[in-house]
Design a protein around this motif. Structure first.
Motif, PDB file in Angstrom:
ATOM      1  N   GLY A   8       0.852  13.659   3.430  1.00  0.00           N
ATOM      2  CA  GLY A   8       2.223  13.173   3.363  1.00  0.00           C
ATOM      3  C   GLY A   8       2.326  12.011   2.398  1.00  0.00           C
ATOM      4  O   GLY A   8       1.422  11.764   1.591  1.00  0.00           O
ATOM      5  N   PHE A   9       3.440  11.264   2.480  1.00  0.00           N
ATOM      6  CA  PHE A   9       3.672  10.098   1.622  1.00  0.00           C
ATOM      7  C   PHE A   9       4.261   8.996   2.485  1.00  0.00           C
ATOM      8  O   PHE A   9       5.137   9.239   3.320  1.00  0.00           O
ATOM      9  CB  PHE A   9       4.646  10.444   0.493  1.00  0.00           C
ATOM     10  N   ASN A  10       3.777   7.779   2.279  1.00  0.00           N
ATOM     11  CA  ASN A  10       4.355   6.634   2.971  1.00  0.00           C
ATOM     12  C   ASN A  10       3.913   5.363   2.257  1.00  0.00           C
ATOM     13  O   ASN A  10       3.049   5.397   1.372  1.00  0.00           O
ATOM     14  CB  ASN A  10       3.933   6.595   4.447  1.00  0.00           C
ATOM     15  N   ALA A  11       4.496   4.244   2.638  1.00  0.00           N
ATOM     16  CA  ALA A  11       4.134   2.956   2.057  1.00  0.00           C
ATOM     17  C   ALA A  11       4.366   1.862   3.084  1.00  0.00           C
ATOM     18  O   ALA A  11       5.143   2.038   4.035  1.00  0.00           O
ATOM     19  CB  ALA A  11       4.949   2.680   0.794  1.00  0.00           C
ATOM     20  N   LEU A  60      -2.691   2.159  -4.284  1.00  0.00           N
ATOM     21  CA  LEU A  60      -2.515   3.567  -3.948  1.00  0.00           C
ATOM     22  C   LEU A  60      -3.711   4.029  -3.124  1.00  0.00           C
ATOM     23  O   LEU A  60      -4.861   3.717  -3.441  1.00  0.00           O
ATOM     24  CB  LEU A  60      -2.420   4.419  -5.218  1.00  0.00           C
ATOM     25  N   CYS A  61      -3.453   4.786  -2.068  1.00  0.00           N
ATOM     26  CA  CYS A  61      -4.530   5.293  -1.232  1.00  0.00           C
ATOM     27  C   CYS A  61      -4.214   6.734  -0.833  1.00  0.00           C
ATOM     28  O   CYS A  61      -3.130   7.244  -1.098  1.00  0.00           O
ATOM     29  CB  CYS A  61      -4.720   4.416   0.007  1.00  0.00           C
ATOM     30  N   GLY A  62      -5.166   7.387  -0.197  1.00  0.00           N
ATOM     31  CA  GLY A  62      -4.978   8.765   0.228  1.00  0.00           C
ATOM     32  C   GLY A  62      -5.689   9.739  -0.702  1.00  0.00           C
ATOM     33  O   GLY A  62      -5.993   9.435  -1.863  1.00  0.00           O
ATOM     34  N   GLY A  63      -5.955  10.928  -0.179  1.00  0.00           N
ATOM     35  CA  GLY A  63      -6.720  11.920  -0.914  1.00  0.00           C
ATOM     36  C   GLY A  63      -6.099  12.344  -2.225  1.00  0.00           C
ATOM     37  O   GLY A  63      -6.809  12.536  -3.229  1.00  0.00           O
ATOM     38  N   VAL A  64      -4.787  12.509  -2.265  1.00  0.00           N
ATOM     39  CA  VAL A  64      -4.134  12.931  -3.505  1.00  0.00           C
ATOM     40  C   VAL A  64      -4.151  11.796  -4.530  1.00  0.00           C
ATOM     41  O   VAL A  64      -4.351  12.030  -5.727  1.00  0.00           O
ATOM     42  CB  VAL A  64      -2.705  13.422  -3.236  1.00  0.00           C
ATOM     43  N   SER A  65      -3.968  10.558  -4.065  1.00  0.00           N
ATOM     44  CA  SER A  65      -4.050   9.406  -4.981  1.00  0.00           C
ATOM     45  C   SER A  65      -5.412   9.355  -5.653  1.00  0.00           C
ATOM     46  O   SER A  65      -5.517   9.142  -6.876  1.00  0.00           O
ATOM     47  CB  SER A  65      -3.809   8.098  -4.219  1.00  0.00           C
ATOM     48  N   ARG A  66      -6.464   9.551  -4.861  1.00  0.00           N
ATOM     49  CA  ARG A  66      -7.814   9.502  -5.429  1.00  0.00           C
ATOM     50  C   ARG A  66      -8.044  10.658  -6.397  1.00  0.00           C
ATOM     51  O   ARG A  66      -8.705  10.499  -7.428  1.00  0.00           O
ATOM     52  CB  ARG A  66      -8.861   9.527  -4.306  1.00  0.00           C
ATOM     53  N   GLY A  74      13.269  15.150  -0.140  1.00  0.00           N
ATOM     54  CA  GLY A  74      12.583  13.905   0.160  1.00  0.00           C
ATOM     55  C   GLY A  74      11.425  13.623  -0.781  1.00  0.00           C
ATOM     56  O   GLY A  74      10.901  14.510  -1.451  1.00  0.00           O
ATOM     57  N   VAL A  75      11.014  12.364  -0.815  1.00  0.00           N
ATOM     58  CA  VAL A  75       9.880  11.945  -1.643  1.00  0.00           C
ATOM     59  C   VAL A  75       8.640  12.760  -1.293  1.00  0.00           C
ATOM     60  O   VAL A  75       7.913  13.239  -2.172  1.00  0.00           O
ATOM     61  CB  VAL A  75       9.611  10.435  -1.457  1.00  0.00           C
ATOM     62  N   GLU A  76       8.372  12.932   0.006  1.00  0.00           N
ATOM     63  CA  GLU A  76       7.179  13.648   0.445  1.00  0.00           C
ATOM     64  C   GLU A  76       7.182  15.106   0.010  1.00  0.00           C
ATOM     65  O   GLU A  76       6.125  15.734  -0.108  1.00  0.00           O
ATOM     66  CB  GLU A  76       7.047  13.539   1.964  1.00  0.00           C
ATOM     67  N   ASP A  77       8.372  15.656  -0.272  1.00  0.00           N
ATOM     68  CA  ASP A  77       8.466  17.046  -0.702  1.00  0.00           C
ATOM     69  C   ASP A  77       7.933  17.260  -2.114  1.00  0.00           C
ATOM     70  O   ASP A  77       7.686  18.397  -2.524  1.00  0.00           O
ATOM     71  CB  ASP A  77       9.922  17.531  -0.627  1.00  0.00           C
ATOM     72  N   VAL A  78       7.773  16.167  -2.869  1.00  0.00           N
ATOM     73  CA  VAL A  78       7.230  16.282  -4.229  1.00  0.00           C
ATOM     74  C   VAL A  78       5.979  15.434  -4.428  1.00  0.00           C
ATOM     75  O   VAL A  78       5.189  15.699  -5.339  1.00  0.00           O
ATOM     76  CB  VAL A  78       8.291  15.905  -5.300  1.00  0.00           C
ATOM     77  N   LEU A  79       5.778  14.410  -3.616  1.00  0.00           N
ATOM     78  CA  LEU A  79       4.628  13.521  -3.775  1.00  0.00           C
ATOM     79  C   LEU A  79       3.736  13.585  -2.538  1.00  0.00           C
ATOM     80  O   LEU A  79       3.783  12.732  -1.651  1.00  0.00           O
ATOM     81  CB  LEU A  79       5.098  12.087  -4.032  1.00  0.00           C
ATOM     82  N   SER A  80       2.938  14.640  -2.483  1.00  0.00           N
ATOM     83  CA  SER A  80       1.987  14.890  -1.407  1.00  0.00           C
ATOM     84  C   SER A  80       1.173  16.101  -1.832  1.00  0.00           C
ATOM     85  O   SER A  80       1.398  16.648  -2.919  1.00  0.00           O
ATOM     86  CB  SER A  80       2.716  15.164  -0.078  1.00  0.00           C
ATOM     87  N   VAL A 135       0.857  -1.182   0.000  1.00  0.00           N
ATOM     88  CA  VAL A 135       0.000   0.000   0.000  1.00  0.00           C
ATOM     89  C   VAL A 135       0.899   1.240   0.000  1.00  0.00           C
ATOM     90  O   VAL A 135       1.906   1.295   0.706  1.00  0.00           O
ATOM     91  CB  VAL A 135      -0.960   0.027   1.208  1.00  0.00           C
ATOM     92  N   ILE A 136       0.526   2.203  -0.834  1.00  0.00           N
ATOM     93  CA  ILE A 136       1.262   3.456  -0.944  1.00  0.00           C
ATOM     94  C   ILE A 136       0.273   4.588  -0.709  1.00  0.00           C
ATOM     95  O   ILE A 136      -0.722   4.705  -1.423  1.00  0.00           O
ATOM     96  CB  ILE A 136       1.914   3.614  -2.334  1.00  0.00           C
ATOM     97  N   GLY A 137       0.537   5.404   0.293  1.00  0.00           N
ATOM     98  CA  GLY A 137      -0.366   6.484   0.641  1.00  0.00           C
ATOM     99  C   GLY A 137       0.164   7.836   0.187  1.00  0.00           C
ATOM    100  O   GLY A 137       1.304   8.204   0.502  1.00  0.00           O
ATOM    101  N   VAL A 138      -0.659   8.579  -0.561  1.00  0.00           N
ATOM    102  CA  VAL A 138      -0.295   9.920  -0.992  1.00  0.00           C
ATOM    103  C   VAL A 138      -1.421  10.864  -0.585  1.00  0.00           C
ATOM    104  O   VAL A 138      -2.535  10.761  -1.117  1.00  0.00           O
ATOM    105  CB  VAL A 138      -0.074  10.002  -2.519  1.00  0.00           C
TER     106      VAL A 138
END
Length: 326
Positions: A145-148, A267-273, A192-198, A139-142
């Motif tokens: 923030g960003f996490n998996a 993929l999950c999270g508000g930005v993913s949707r 960081g990843v979260e600095d561009v993917l969130s 699972v990858i959450g965007v």
């Protein structure tokens, strides 16, 4: 005459960087009618939110509590990544009266929800997951923030490993990505990843794209998404979204090679949707499979988007029920 047993209700909550969702669950089944959403900025901490929620269920005996948090959990203490709250098990016991309490990272909760999400809430992006029920998943959450988190089936039940992979280096594929890394590292001294993917990452990408175009500007994530027009390739919102999708595909591919989730990437999270309708048109699959001589191997992985906004709450209920059955 037989009587059905009264439900043994548990309290579940999902704490994001912006909002907290709280609900009741009967065993593994989320009671959707009980879901309430709280804006974190309006409260000093989680305990106040839980007490307010329970005030609306005066006759409830809470048989357990499981909380998913957007941040690392260690030794029964959760530290929020994008919120100045610290949550521990004694706090949960004090606020709810439950003796059986658990704290999970929010992506761990999403992992426990897999298999309990109705098919209509899974949006396929590409590929078909392995039918092997023991195959690992990811699972990858965007969102804020960003996490998996990788999901593994073991003889002792499902195990979802925690991580904080949103804070590793962002993917760099070309000279423009290197310029982007230098552009975003000015915020925290590290790209960081979260600095561009969130959500805020999308805003930084717009600032970068507009700066590269010679007209520096800022837009909110909501305005960027609203400005996407697939018929206007030259628009800054389109260029930003396309860059976001390419970076997301690259990082999802990196994580797939790390964890080998033959059971599927979710993929999950508000930005993913929000970005889901544009993944195919903006080259997500090509970026995901852009791994040189391993490009063919990448066809072993499928990707889908979880469109259930309450999946983490379901995951908390499932986890708590599993703990009680052991």
């Amino acid at each position: 005459m037989s009587f059905s047993a009264a439900p043994r209700l548990t309290l579940v909550a999902d704490i994001g960087g912006t909002n907290t969702r709280v609900a009741l669950a009967d065993n593994k089944v989320l009671q959707e009618a009980t879901i309430r959403r709280f804006r974190n900025a309006d409260y000093p901490g989680l305990e106040t939110i839980l007490r307010e929620f329970l005030a609306g269920h005066a006759d409830l005996t809470c048989h357990g509590t499981c909380i998913a948090v957007a941040g690392p959990v260690a030794h029964g203490v959760a530290t929020m990544t994008n919120l100045d709250w610290i949550i521990d098990e004694p706090t949960l016991m004090r606020a709810t009266g439950a003796r059986n309490v658990a704290l999970l990272n929010d992506l761990q909760a999403q992992g426990h929800a897999l298999g309990h999400i109705v098919p209509e809430n899974l949006r396929p992006v590409f590929g078909v997951a392995s039918t092997d029920t023991q195959a690992a998943k990811l699972v990858i959450g965007v969102g804020t923030g960003f996490n998996a988190a990788p999901v593994h089936e073991t003889v002792g039940g499902r195990y979802v490993a925690a991580s904080e992979c949103g804070h590793v280096n962002m993917p760099v594929r070309n000279e423009a990505d290197l310029r982007l890394a230098r552009f975003v590292e000015t915020a925290h001294g590290f790209p960081g990843v979260e600095d561009v993917l969130s959500g805020r990452g999308l805003e930084r990408l717009f600032a970068f794209v507009s700066t590269e175009a010679g007209a520096p500007a800022e837009r909110s994530a909501a305005d960027i998404m609203a400005g996407i027009d697939l018929n206007d390739e030259s628009g800054l919102a389109n260029q930003t979204a396309r860059l976001f999708v390419r970076l997301l595909g690259a990082e999802a591919g990196n994580l797939a090679l790390t964890h080998l989730p033959f059971g599927g990437v979710y993929l999950c999270g508000g930005v993913s949707r929000a970005i889901a309708p544009y993944l195919e048109a903006m080259g997500f699959e090509a970026a995901f499979r852009d791994k040189g001589r391993f490009a063919g191997f990448m066809q072993n992985f499928s990707v889908a988007v979880i469109e259930d906004d309450y999946a983490a709450l379901t995951g908390c209920a499932v986890y708590l029920a599993q703990q009680k059955s052991e």
